[in-house]
Design a protein around this motif. Structure first.
Motif, PDB file in Angstrom:
ATOM      1  N   ARG A 121       0.893  -1.292   0.061  1.00  0.00           N
ATOM      2  CA  ARG A 121       0.147   0.088   0.194  1.00  0.00           C
ATOM      3  C   ARG A 121       1.194   1.195  -0.224  1.00  0.00           C
ATOM      4  O   ARG A 121       0.633   1.908   1.240  1.00  0.00           O
ATOM      5  N   GLU A 122       1.663   1.468  -0.992  1.00  0.00           N
ATOM      6  CA  GLU A 122       2.527   2.638  -1.200  1.00  0.00           C
ATOM      7  C   GLU A 122       2.817   2.442  -2.155  1.00  0.00           C
ATOM      8  O   GLU A 122       2.582   1.880  -3.599  1.00  0.00           O
ATOM      9  N   TRP A 196     -10.715   4.488 -10.167  1.00  0.00           N
ATOM     10  CA  TRP A 196     -10.172   3.330 -10.407  1.00  0.00           C
ATOM     11  C   TRP A 196      -9.090   2.964  -9.672  1.00  0.00           C
ATOM     12  O   TRP A 196      -8.675   2.880  -9.455  1.00  0.00           O
ATOM     13  N   LEU A 197      -8.248   4.382  -8.818  1.00  0.00           N
ATOM     14  CA  LEU A 197      -6.681   3.377  -7.690  1.00  0.00           C
ATOM     15  C   LEU A 197      -7.333   3.248  -6.858  1.00  0.00           C
ATOM     16  O   LEU A 197      -6.704   2.388  -6.423  1.00  0.00           O
ATOM     17  N   ARG A 198      -8.371   3.660  -6.408  1.00  0.00           N
ATOM     18  CA  ARG A 198      -9.235   3.783  -4.964  1.00  0.00           C
ATOM     19  C   ARG A 198      -9.343   2.095  -5.282  1.00  0.00           C
ATOM     20  O   ARG A 198      -9.281   1.485  -3.942  1.00  0.00           O
ATOM     21  N   MET A 201      -6.476  -0.338  -4.908  1.00  0.00           N
ATOM     22  CA  MET A 201      -5.704  -0.576  -3.944  1.00  0.00           C
ATOM     23  C   MET A 201      -6.569  -0.960  -3.058  1.00  0.00           C
ATOM     24  O   MET A 201      -5.819  -1.907  -1.958  1.00  0.00           O
ATOM     25  N   ASP A 202      -7.429  -1.229  -2.804  1.00  0.00           N
ATOM     26  CA  ASP A 202      -8.284  -2.045  -2.169  1.00  0.00           C
ATOM     27  C   ASP A 202      -9.295  -3.147  -2.586  1.00  0.00           C
ATOM     28  O   ASP A 202      -9.030  -4.235  -1.505  1.00  0.00           O
ATOM     29  N   ASN A 210     -19.095   0.503  -9.999  1.00  0.00           N
ATOM     30  CA  ASN A 210     -18.767   0.849  -8.521  1.00  0.00           C
ATOM     31  C   ASN A 210     -17.986   1.400  -7.963  1.00  0.00           C
ATOM     32  O   ASN A 210     -18.028   1.738  -6.984  1.00  0.00           O
ATOM     33  N   GLY A 211     -16.932   0.496  -8.414  1.00  0.00           N
ATOM     34  CA  GLY A 211     -15.822   0.536  -7.461  1.00  0.00           C
ATOM     35  C   GLY A 211     -15.706  -0.619  -6.594  1.00  0.00           C
ATOM     36  O   GLY A 211     -15.292  -0.268  -5.557  1.00  0.00           O
ATOM     37  N   GLN A 212     -16.772  -1.174  -6.481  1.00  0.00           N
ATOM     38  CA  GLN A 212     -17.140  -2.177  -5.615  1.00  0.00           C
ATOM     39  C   GLN A 212     -16.279  -3.838  -5.108  1.00  0.00           C
ATOM     40  O   GLN A 212     -15.972  -3.850  -6.842  1.00  0.00           O
TER      41      GLN A 212
END
Length: 318
Positions: A121-122, A196-198, A201-202, A210-212
């Protein structure tokens, strides 16, 4: 973490134009969207093109591809005219047309990409051999719009997206890194790219529109499939012709544009293939420029300690 002076100065550049601070733990409300800057998208890390030399391999493609086609033409001439003495002399021309630009383009290092390491996570960034980094949790990013006015285009709105990174071992030495060129992008598009990046990374490559979190990577593959390489246009045109034939009960109702496009892509395929091959070779050679402290953290069984934690162990004020 307080907003740094560097972020404040960058935000002042936008003046009255819209700008927004972005955080890893704060959604923007936009749907995740890829901005055609992805170089690699794996389970453990995401690599973004850092800009510069995006046309690497073009010289090899043009000269080498021309040499290949010229040699094929000479083979045909030699066959029908029974002039096989032309072949050796043509090799002396065509081989240097391929090997000289290939050697030159693959020996010059490509700019290293911006790496988002999901395992630790960097984020990593290289500037002229100097390693910069930032932890994803607590990352500081700035997206802002600006107006460019030209005599022919008039006013054109663009938007940039930058992240704050610090040099390894020198936390006070910081800079803002742009995540792709801002031209032709809006603030809404940059927010979508941040999502998209969030989401990556998650969740890694498994998230939906929806990024889920998703059990499938279908959405990610669909978005990345828009990155059609030049060599892919020939297969795409062939697929379109097949679809037209199927839609007309097996009858091949081709338009003249279909034939022209297909022959054009077929003609330029050797050039496109050589360009992509040269770029990939140059990219593989450039990867060796990352320091071991980065490469070992990109491996599936590598260390998971963050670089910022190593700095804190040394007593650096970060």
């Amino acid at each position: 973490m307080a907003v740094s002076d560097l972020i404040q100065q960058a935000r002042a550049r936008f003046g009255q134009a819209s700008s927004v601070l972005l955080r890893a733990d704060q959604p923007t409300g936009e749907k995740p969207w890829e901005m055609f800057v992805t170089d690699e998208h794996t389970e453990h890390y995401l690599a973004l093109k850092a800009g510069g030399d995006t046309d690497r391999g073009m010289i090899t493609g043009v000269l080498g591809g021309s040499g290949v086609m010229l040699f094929v033409v000479v083979i045909f001439i030699a066959f029908f005219a029974q002039r096989w003495d032309l072949v050796p002399s043509m090799l002396w021309i065509c081989i240097p047309m391929l090997l000289i630009p290939f050697y030159w383009e693959t020996r010059r290092p490509l700019p290293l990409p911006i790496l988002f390491n999901r395992r630790t996570r960097e984020v990593y960034f290289d500037q002229d051999g100097l390693l910069f980094h930032t932890p994803w949790d607590g990352i500081q990013a700035l997206a802002g719009e600006f107006l460019m006015v030209g005599p022919h285009t008039g006013g054109m709105r663009n938007a940039s997206l930058e992240i704050l990174v610090r040099r390894l071992g020198e936390p006070d030495n910081a800079l803002l890194v742009s995540l792709g060129p801002p031209m032709g992008k809006t603030l809404q598009m940059q927010k979508g790219f941040w999502e998209w990046l969030r989401a990556y990374m998650d969740n890694g490559p498994w998230f939906d529109e929806n990024g889920q979190r998703s059990d499938s990577d279908a959405y990610v593959k669909e978005m990345l499939s828009a990155h059609m390489k030049p060599t892919g246009f020939l297969a795409y045109q062939r697929q379109r012709i097949a679809e037209k034939k199927a839609a007309n009960d097996g009858k091949n109702y081709l338009e003249w544009t279909d034939t022209v496009l297909y022959l054009g892509h077929l003609l330029f395929y050797p050039m496109d293939w050589l360009q992509e091959f040269t770029y990939n070779v140059a990219k593989r050679r450039s990867r060796n420029r990352w320091p071991r402290i980065v490469t070992e953290r990109l491996q599936s069984d590598g260390p998971t300690t963050r670089l910022i934690d190593l700095e804190r162990e040394r007593g650096l004020d970060v």
